[in-house]
Structure formats: structure tokens, C-alpha cells
Scaffold this motif. Structure first.
Motif, short mmCIF file in Angstrom:
data_model
loop_
_atom_site.label_atom_id
_atom_site.label_comp_id
_atom_site.label_asym_id
_atom_site.label_seq_id
_atom_site.Cartn_x
_atom_site.Cartn_y
_atom_site.Cartn_z
N TRP A 109 0.89 -1.27 -0.14
CA TRP A 109 0.08 0.05 0.04
C TRP A 109 0.78 1.15 -0.01
CZ3 TRP A 109 -4.18 -1.91 -1.61
CH2 TRP A 109 -4.70 -2.93 -1.25
N SER A 110 2.21 1.19 0.52
CA SER A 110 2.89 2.32 0.26
C SER A 110 3.48 2.79 -0.90
CB SER A 110 4.01 2.10 1.35
OG SER A 110 4.94 1.02 0.70
N THR A 111 3.21 2.01 -1.99
CA THR A 111 3.52 2.00 -3.49
C THR A 111 2.55 3.36 -3.98
OG1 THR A 111 4.52 -0.18 -3.88
CG2 THR A 111 3.89 1.31 -5.75
N PRO A 112 3.11 4.49 -4.48
CA PRO A 112 2.45 5.43 -4.72
C PRO A 112 1.19 5.25 -5.95
CG PRO A 112 4.75 6.11 -4.98
CD PRO A 112 4.68 4.80 -4.49
N GLY A 113 0.03 5.64 -5.51
CA GLY A 113 -0.92 5.41 -6.49
C GLY A 113 -1.79 4.12 -6.10
N VAL A 114 -1.03 3.25 -5.59
CA VAL A 114 -1.87 1.96 -5.49
C VAL A 114 -3.09 2.10 -4.60
CG1 VAL A 114 -1.65 -0.46 -4.50
CG2 VAL A 114 0.43 0.70 -5.58
N LEU A 115 -3.22 2.61 -3.57
CA LEU A 115 -4.44 2.79 -2.66
C LEU A 115 -5.37 3.30 -3.72
CD1 LEU A 115 -3.29 3.79 0.65
CD2 LEU A 115 -4.71 1.67 0.04
N ALA A 116 -5.20 4.57 -4.18
CA ALA A 116 -6.29 4.96 -5.29
C ALA A 116 -6.63 3.91 -6.36
CB ALA A 116 -5.52 6.42 -5.81
N ALA A 117 -5.62 3.52 -6.83
CA ALA A 117 -5.98 2.31 -7.93
C ALA A 117 -7.12 1.26 -7.17
CB ALA A 117 -4.93 1.79 -8.69
N ALA A 118 -6.43 0.78 -6.07
CA ALA A 118 -7.61 -0.19 -5.35
C ALA A 118 -8.78 0.14 -5.22
CB ALA A 118 -6.69 -0.61 -4.17
N LYS A 119 -9.10 1.32 -4.96
CA LYS A 119 -10.37 2.06 -4.47
C LYS A 119 -11.45 2.05 -5.87
CE LYS A 119 -12.55 5.93 -2.23
NZ LYS A 119 -12.38 7.39 -1.38
N ARG A 120 -10.60 2.43 -7.00
CA ARG A 120 -11.07 2.21 -8.05
C ARG A 120 -11.62 0.87 -8.63
NH1 ARG A 120 -9.27 3.17 -12.83
NH2 ARG A 120 -7.09 3.34 -12.19
N LEU A 121 -10.60 -0.10 -8.10
CA LEU A 121 -11.01 -1.35 -8.78
C LEU A 121 -12.05 -1.95 -7.83
CD1 LEU A 121 -10.02 -3.83 -10.28
CD2 LEU A 121 -8.51 -4.51 -8.72
N MET A 122 -12.09 -1.67 -6.58
CA MET A 122 -13.17 -2.26 -5.68
C MET A 122 -14.56 -1.69 -6.08
SD MET A 122 -12.05 -4.86 -3.76
CE MET A 122 -11.19 -4.99 -5.35
N ARG A 123 -14.42 -0.60 -6.49
CA ARG A 123 -15.82 0.02 -6.88
C ARG A 123 -16.34 -0.52 -8.11
NH1 ARG A 123 -16.56 6.63 -5.37
NH2 ARG A 123 -16.40 6.40 -3.22
N GLN A 124 -15.46 -0.64 -9.13
CA GLN A 124 -15.98 -1.34 -10.32
C GLN A 124 -16.46 -2.98 -10.07
OE1 GLN A 124 -13.26 -1.25 -13.42
NE2 GLN A 124 -12.87 0.90 -13.01
N ALA A 125 -15.75 -3.48 -9.01
CA ALA A 125 -15.92 -4.84 -8.77
C ALA A 125 -17.25 -4.89 -8.00
CB ALA A 125 -14.74 -5.58 -8.09
N LEU A 126 -17.66 -4.23 -7.13
CA LEU A 126 -18.90 -3.96 -6.41
C LEU A 126 -20.12 -3.59 -7.07
CD1 LEU A 126 -17.44 -2.92 -3.07
CD2 LEU A 126 -18.32 -5.38 -3.41
N ALA A 127 -19.95 -2.61 -7.89
CA ALA A 127 -21.02 -2.19 -8.55
C ALA A 127 -22.14 -2.92 -9.06
CB ALA A 127 -20.46 -1.11 -9.60
N PRO A 128 -21.60 -4.09 -9.77
CA PRO A 128 -22.84 -4.65 -10.28
C PRO A 128 -23.63 -5.39 -9.43
CG PRO A 128 -20.70 -5.37 -11.62
CD PRO A 128 -20.34 -4.33 -10.39
N HIS A 129 -23.26 -5.68 -8.14
CA HIS A 129 -23.90 -6.19 -7.28
C HIS A 129 -24.68 -5.53 -6.34
CE1 HIS A 129 -21.57 -9.57 -8.73
NE2 HIS A 129 -20.41 -8.99 -8.38
N LEU A 130 -24.60 -4.23 -6.73
CA LEU A 130 -25.35 -3.08 -5.47
C LEU A 130 -26.64 -2.62 -6.39
CD1 LEU A 130 -22.35 -0.89 -4.39
CD2 LEU A 130 -23.63 -2.57 -2.92
N GLY A 131 -26.77 -3.12 -7.60
CA GLY A 131 -28.16 -3.07 -8.12
C GLY A 131 -28.26 -1.58 -8.54
N GLY A 132 -27.32 -0.69 -8.76
CA GLY A 132 -27.58 0.65 -9.14
C GLY A 132 -27.91 1.65 -8.16
N ARG A 133 -28.28 1.08 -6.99
CA ARG A 133 -28.70 2.14 -5.85
C ARG A 133 -27.32 2.54 -5.13
NH1 ARG A 133 -31.18 0.04 -1.64
NH2 ARG A 133 -30.98 -2.09 -2.10
N PRO A 134 -27.26 3.83 -4.78
CA PRO A 134 -26.12 4.40 -4.20
C PRO A 134 -26.03 4.00 -2.61
CG PRO A 134 -27.72 6.03 -4.54
CD PRO A 134 -28.19 5.09 -5.27
N LEU A 135 -24.70 3.67 -1.93
CA LEU A 135 -24.56 3.48 -0.81
C LEU A 135 -24.82 4.65 0.07
CD1 LEU A 135 -21.60 1.39 -1.15
CD2 LEU A 135 -23.60 0.61 -0.23
#
Length: 226
Positions: free
Chosen positions: A191-217
Motif C-alpha cells: 500500500w505504500s507504493t504511490p498510486g496503489v491505494l487510489a487504484a485499489a479504491k477504483r478497482l473495488m468500486r468497479q467490482a462491487l457496482a454490479p452487485h449493488l443494483g444501481g442504488r447508491p450507498l
């Protein structure tokens, strides 16, 4: 039918009828919903998130009744961003975890995450680790070391997420893609590698989005607001 004593955390509660509460619980046996009668009494003071509990339930249907409820540890006192983060985890579990589907490892991960949030540990690595565990437990996990074709991820290449499948190599830069080096750093929790935490946040949002049914959290909107 009565159940033996089990560990639990309250995910959410609301008033039910005149003096009861309807409570969503996380236990090693899964997410359960139960009625706590006489919620204005001593037991009602325990119906709050982040308190380790021991309880006994009764009932045959999806809606159980709390037969006994006691504190089983020190409350995790969350405030500020840590509080919003804890509410976010609770909302993910309510929205995504099927009822009465046992996930003891996920329960233990949740129970171990709360004290770290309360202690002021960096939030982003804790949230990403929990999101990843949740995806894996639900059967939606994917490799960060191999692409969808089974080829090792290469640091200098670009990839996009194919939901519920994994990372697919792409030939040119486009919205939403990831650098292979970031994926490999995520796989090694660097996680100390520059940019990795931001990329991980984007990745998890993309991965979770299909299962949240389009409703915001709701918790995410609260975090943005405050």
C-alpha cells in the motif's frame, strides 16, 4: 426452535411495533434478522453497531426472536471517518450478504477490523482488505496475478476489469483501466507504493457496482457530505 449462544454484531436496527426493535445481525452463521422485544430495557442499550455481543435466538422462519442478549467484549468506539467507514462496512454486508448464509471467516475478519478502525489505523487499507474478503466470500473474487486468459499480469501492460471474471489485457489507454504494476502491488498489499491505494479504491468500486443494483450507498453519501 432455539439456537445455541453465538457471537454477533448489530448491523442496523429500527423501531418495530410499540416497544420492540427489528435488528439486522452479523453472526458466524450469516446475516440474520430478529425481533428484540422490550427494546427500551437494558438489552435495548446493546442494540448499537460495533459492540461484541453474545445472543441466543428462537424461531423457525427468517425472522427470529432474541431470547438472550449480552455484551461479550469492549465496545468499539468509532468516530469521525472511522465511524463512516464502519457504517460503510455494515451497509455492504446488509446489501450484499445473503440472509442465513454462514461465513465464519468473514465474521472474524469484520470482528478484527473494528478494533483497528477504533484505534485510528489507516482506513483505506482496512476498507480495501474487507471489500476484497467480501467479494471472495460471495464467490466474486478474481486474481490479481493472472488475467482472464490465465497469463501472468505484466507490470508494464494495461488491464480492465471484466466483472466477476477478472482482469483483461487492453492494448491502449482508455477510461477505467489499470496498470499491471498497480495490480501486482495490490496482490502483495504494497500500500505504500504511490498510486496503489487510489487504484485499489477504483478497482473495488468497479467490482462491487454490479452487485449493488444501481442504488447508491447511503454511508458513502454521508461520508461525502460530512
Amino acid at each position: 426452535m432455539s439456537f445455541g449462544a453465538q457471537q454477533a454484531f448489530v448491523l442496523h436496527s429500527r423501531s418495530y411495533k410499540e416497544s420492540s426493535s427489528l435488528v439486522d445481525l452479523l453472526t458466524p452463521q450469516g446475516r440474520l434478522r430478529a425481533v428484540l422485544r422490550g427494546a427500551r430495557g437494558k438489552a435495548g442499550s446493546l442494540v448499537r453497531p460495533f459492540i461484541p455481543l453474545e445472543l441466543e435466538l428462537r424461531g423457525r422462519g427468517e425472522l427470529k426472536t432474541v431470547a438472550r442478549l449480552e455484551a461479550a467484549g469492549i465496545p468499539n468506539l468509532l468516530s469521525g471517518d472511522a465511524l463512516f467507514s464502519g457504517l460503510y462496512l455494515n451497509e455492504l454486508l446488509i446489501r450484499l450478504l445473503p440472509g442465513e448464509d454462514a461465513h465464519p471467516a468473514l465474521f472474524q475478519h469484520y470482528a478484527a477490523t473494528l478494533p483497528l478502525l477504533a484505534a485510528g489505523q489507516p482506513l483505506e487499507p482496512l476498507l480495501r482488505a474487507f471489500e476484497w474478503r467480501l467479494l471472495e466470500e460471495l464467490g466474486y473474487g478474481f486474481s490479481l496475478a493472472l488475467d482472464v486468459a490465465g497469463t501472468p499480469i505484466e507490470a508494464e501492460r494495461l488491464y480492465r476489469l471484466v466483472p466477476d471474471a477478472g482482469m483483461e489485457v487492453v492494448s491502449q489507454l482508455q477510461p477505467g483501466v489499470f496498470h499491471g504494476g498497480d495490480l501486482l502491488a495490490m496482490a502483495d498489499t504494497q500500500w505504500s507504493t504511490p498510486g496503489v491505494l487510489a487504484a485499489a479504491k477504483r478497482l473495488m468500486r468497479q467490482a462491487l457496482a454490479p452487485h449493488l443494483g444501481g442504488r447508491p450507498l447511503v454511508s458513502r453519501e454521508l461520508f461525502r457530505k460530512f
